[in-house]
Design a protein around this motif. Structure first.
Motif, PDB file in Angstrom:
ATOM      1  N   UNK A 207       0.889  -1.240   0.053  1.00 34.87           N
ATOM      2  CA  UNK A 207      -0.094  -0.049   0.086  1.00 34.87           C
ATOM      3  C   UNK A 207       0.848   1.128  -0.081  1.00 34.87           C
ATOM      4  N   UNK A 208       0.220   2.489  -0.147  1.00 40.14           N
ATOM      5  CA  UNK A 208       1.131   3.673   0.195  1.00 40.14           C
ATOM      6  C   UNK A 208       1.908   3.754   1.365  1.00 40.14           C
ATOM      7  N   UNK A 209       3.149   4.280   1.315  1.00 40.13           N
ATOM      8  CA  UNK A 209       3.997   4.408   2.326  1.00 40.13           C
ATOM      9  C   UNK A 209       4.211   5.766   2.608  1.00 40.13           C
ATOM     10  N   UNK A 210       3.933   6.241   3.842  1.00 39.38           N
ATOM     11  CA  UNK A 210       4.119   7.698   4.357  1.00 39.38           C
ATOM     12  C   UNK A 210       5.300   7.883   4.788  1.00 39.38           C
ATOM     13  N   UNK A 211       6.060   9.023   4.401  1.00 42.83           N
ATOM     14  CA  UNK A 211       7.572   9.127   4.616  1.00 42.83           C
ATOM     15  C   UNK A 211       7.756   9.905   6.069  1.00 42.83           C
ATOM     16  N   UNK A 212       6.791   9.795   6.985  1.00 40.68           N
ATOM     17  CA  UNK A 212       6.771  10.846   8.208  1.00 40.68           C
ATOM     18  C   UNK A 212       7.713   9.864   9.324  1.00 40.68           C
ATOM     19  N   UNK A 213       7.711   8.606   9.145  1.00 40.58           N
ATOM     20  CA  UNK A 213       8.459   7.759  10.092  1.00 40.58           C
ATOM     21  C   UNK A 213       9.866   7.280   9.621  1.00 40.58           C
ATOM     22  N   UNK A 214      10.274   7.934   8.610  1.00 39.52           N
ATOM     23  CA  UNK A 214      11.592   7.462   8.030  1.00 39.52           C
ATOM     24  C   UNK A 214      12.690   8.552   8.867  1.00 39.52           C
ATOM     25  N   UNK A 215      13.583   7.578   9.015  1.00 40.76           N
ATOM     26  CA  UNK A 215      14.934   8.072   9.337  1.00 40.76           C
ATOM     27  C   UNK A 215      16.065   8.059   8.165  1.00 40.76           C
ATOM     28  N   UNK A 216      15.707   7.352   7.428  1.00 39.20           N
ATOM     29  CA  UNK A 216      16.576   7.054   5.900  1.00 39.20           C
ATOM     30  C   UNK A 216      16.102   6.157   4.997  1.00 39.20           C
TER      31      UNK A 216
END
Length: 796
Positions: A207-216
């Motif tokens: 599904x769609x991935x939200x970037x809010x939780x990305x460290x890298x």
């Protein structure tokens, strides 16, 4: 023979023994060291001083520093960082110890250090260190594999509000292909590569991935089955999403973005210790997102909750538990299927999407014809320090992702008409990954070994329940009444008589064992060897209506890996070569009933890596050959396959991350990929695969911020991406149909931003697609025209 004295001199000069001898003779030495934060992370762009000699340097992307030609004597080495207590250590250089190594620790968390680096103007985007790429702590300069890292700092500067925009910074990734469920596939070395890896293990997020939780985001290049297996990596590599983890101080930020087409996005990142001892930590990331399409119809609404807990049980045991829970509702990305010529009508109506002249701003969709998706990922990790030389790492990952509702594609019917084809689907995926690693760092004699040995169980299951209906043909330029009648109310009755498919589409279990050893033969020569054994079980497709199970099979695969590095300049210039292997399981049998072997990809690669305080670069040439590809059996009939197809993918990749002066940061990448099916079906033999993407791609981002004075934190950015033309359809003439090529056009997209970044707040404005370029993805989804996004962040 005349070269022997010269080679001897070169070896003497570049070897550690030669340099030590020279230093002893000249009564000078060098001081090398590393700076870390109090939570154990590397400390980049920290100022290091020897006050008595008035010498200063800065730590590189590995947190390391070096002083050369230092006279024998005693010195105080001091690490200085704004907002932190300085750290110092006494060092003595002598004939017996001309090259001491030291380590300094700053009373500063890695999270807070990132903010300091932003304002001091270091090489902010050159963070290459990773525990996931090699499944053990290994510096980029010690790793014979090529990888790219997109950091959260870069994504913040570019005001990234959707996951796919982050891949503008990845050489060769191209324009993301967004599929029916919202899932993303990008290109790596000429092979489509899905986004199914999270924190180094399988996470089948369809599904769609939200970037809010990305460290890298870590983009690992080349066949990587030895450490990651075939299910979560392609022959071109894999994309690893590294999520944010708790740290030891209270802090966070709240961010709001608004922009074109009613974009509204609210995110929050809050971190706090739970107890006074700071042995229990919690962090929460969350996002609410909504926007509509630039076209006449289309929208997306989504949410994300991502809590993360960390508990230091004692000095040896650390437990981590985190989750990502998200959901969305929106219209599906539109897919267009071109009309191929026939023997009766051999002249194609168009040979590219531009020639087709479909209005760019028409969606051929309706907001009532939508779907919903749901995803959760549970990740648990236990790290136990067995001894000073061995660590145990146990990981459990559990994923569910699904999409339910309507997805739509367009089929070209004639030079003037198209038809909407609608699928009503319920399509959940379930994934489980259980992994046990033992990580060692020890010496055998004088040889240092860093080893990872592990076991992995991966399970994937998917259920499918869907049906499709066809709408009436409509004029693509003047659609008329049929365009307005494309609503859920009109479509629902059509599914009452549609034929549904209901079956278990995937049920796969993989049992794996692997080992990889990084061996320091000398201080500058590092060799890597690894092997994986995979036992794969495909339970086949089960159809409840008939009770029939079909297509079940088992396969065993072996995947070796070798690498060699020579550090021409210690920790700064690495010349590398590698051999890597990947595989892909094949179902079915040949005409004689023999089961197929996996398809194999073998890569040979060589290049150079640079890591200086002002510049980080990787240049490489790779050659990938894929064998055992299934192709039609021309002797026994096309309903059977034989396993002798081959494909080549070779090319050049270059990446540069530079900080030539304080405040100026440059990222640039270029790729050239030559892909060819060297032995395939009559229709594709000798051609470039349509899924290989653009042969030539380029990307860059240049930003400058003021690092001193009253205007400190004020900056601008400018960048862009380029992709050459490639074909979405590319077939030779056969007895059944003439040759046909249908192109995805060349594109050049430019972006710009302005921002003001202070310790307590950040304000930014971004303009994407400055020139209003019209461009498309592989599936001919129209990409955004000029888009303006404003962002404000409050930090605490």
């Amino acid at each position: 023979m005349s070269y022997i004295p010269l080679l001897s001199i070169i070896v003497l000069i570049t070897s550690p023994y030669g340099s030590v001898a020279q230093e002893r003779e000249s009564h000078t030495g060098r001081i090398r060291g590393k700076v870390v934060t109090d939570d154990g992370h590397i400390a980049q762009s920290v100022t290091i001083k020897i006050k008595s000699l008035n010498k200063t340097t800065v730590t590189n992307s590995s947190g390391e520093f070096e002083f050369k030609n230092i006279p024998f004597g005693k010195y105080t080495i001091e690490a200085v960082m704004i907002g932190s207590n300085s750290a110092s250590i006494m060092v003595e250089l002598s004939a017996d110890n001309p090259g001491p190594k030291v380590e300094l620790q700053l009373e500063y968390s890695s999270q807070k250090l990132d903010e300091v680096v932003v304002h001091t103007g270091g090489n902010r985007f050159a963070k290459k260190e990773s525990d996931d790429v090699a499944k053990l702590p290994l510096k980029n300069m010690e790793n014979a594999q090529v990888y790219t890292v997109v950091s959260k700092e870069l994504m913040k500067e570019q005001i990234v509000t959707d996951y796919n925009s982050a891949f503008k910074n990845v050489p060769g990734a191209g324009i993301a292909e967004v599929r029916n469920q919202g899932r993303t596939t990008s290109i790596s070395r000429g092979f489509p590569t899905p986004q199914v890896v999270r924190n180094g293990v399988g996470s089948f997020t369809y599904t769609t991935i939200d970037p809010a939780n990305l460290e890298r985001i870590e983009v690992i290049k080349g066949p990587s089955a030895t450490l990651f297996g075939s299910t979560i990596s392609s022959f071109g590599g894999l994309f690893n999403r590294v999520t944010k983890k708790p740290y030891e101080s209270f802090g966070g930020e709240v961010s709001y973005s608004a922009g074109s087409w009613d974009l509204n996005r609210l995110t929050a990142d809050i971190n706090s210790p739970i107890n006074e001892e700071k042995t229990a930590l919690i962090r929460m990331n969350t996002a609410l997102h909504s926007e509509r399409s630039f076209q006449d119809a289309g929208f997306n609404k989504s949410y994300l909750l991502a809590p993360s807990f960390l508990c230091k049980v004692n000095e040896r045991l650390t437990l981590t538990l985190d989750a990502e829970i998200s959901g969305s509702k929106g219209t599906s990305p539109m897919r267009l299927l071109p009309l191929a010529p026939t023997n009766a009508s051999p002249v194609p109506i168009a040979t590219s999407i531009k020639e087709l002249n479909i209005p760019y701003n028409l969606s051929f969709a309706n907001n009532t014809v939508a779907y919903t998706s749901q995803q959760y990922n549970i990740f648990a990790q236990m790290k136990y320090k067995i001894s000073d030389h061995w660590t145990s790492q146990t990981i459990f990952s559990r994923t569910r992702s699904s999409s339910d509702g309507y997805v739509t594609q367009l089929r070209v019917r004639s030079a003037t008409t198209v038809r909407q084809e609608v699928t009503l689907q319920e399509y959940p995926y379930y994934g489980t990954d259980i992994q046990q690693n033992f990580i060692g760092d020890f010496k055998i004699g004088k040889l240092r070994n860093r080893i990872v040995a592990g076991f992995d169980f991966y399970s994937l299951k998917a259920n499918r329940n869907d049906a499709a209906v066809n709408m009436t043909d409509i004029n693509m330029t003047v659609p008329g009444a049929p365009y307005n009648n494309f609503t859920a109310a009109k479509i629902v009755p059509m599914f009452a008589t549609a034929t549904f498919n209901n079956f278990t589409a995937n049920k796969e279990n993989t049992y794996s064992g692997y080992v990889s050893d990084v061996l320091n033969i000398t201080d500058r020569i590092i060799a890597t060897a690894g092997l994986r054994i995979d036992r794969y079980f495909n339970k086949g497709i089960f159809t409840p209506a008939t009770g029939i199970l079909s297509g079940d099979y088992n396969q065993t695969a072996y995947s070796p890996k070798f690498g060699l590095i020579y550090q021409a300049v210690k920790d700064k210039v690495s010349i590398f070569a590698n051999y890597q292997n990947g595989f892909s399981n094949n179902s079915g049998t040949d005409f004689n009933g023999n089961t197929f072997k996996p398809s194999w990809a073998n890569q040979a690669e060589g290049g150079v890596k640079l890591d200086f305080s002002k510049i980080n670069a990787t240049l490489s040439y790779y050659d990938i050959k894929v064998t055992n590809i299934l192709i039609p059996d021309l002797i026994n009939g096309n309903s059977f396959n034989v396993q002798d197809g081959t494909q080549l993918s070779r090319g050049f990749e270059g990446e540069l991350i530079a900080n030539p002066v304080a405040g100026l940061n440059i990222i640039a990448g270029y790729t050239y990929n030559f892909s060819k099916i060297t032995n395939g079906s009559v229709a594709t033999n000798g051609l470039r695969p349509t899924t290989a993407g653009s042969p030539k791609t380029a990307n860059f981002w240049i930003s400058y911020r003021i690092v001193k004075g009253d205007a400190q934190g004020l900056g601008i950015g400018f960048g862009g991406i380029y992709g050459s033309e490639y074909y979405q359809t590319n077939v030779n003439a056969t007895a059944a149909a003439p040759a046909f090529k249908f192109a995805v056009p060349e594109y050049m997209v430019l972006d710009a931003s302005i921002f003001y970044d202070r310790p307590r707040f950040r304000i930014g404005l971004k303009v994407d697609n400055l020139t209003n370029e019209k461009y498309w993805s592989y599936r001919f989804q129209s990409q955004n025209p000029t888009k303006i996004t404003g962002n404000i962040v409050l930090k605490f």
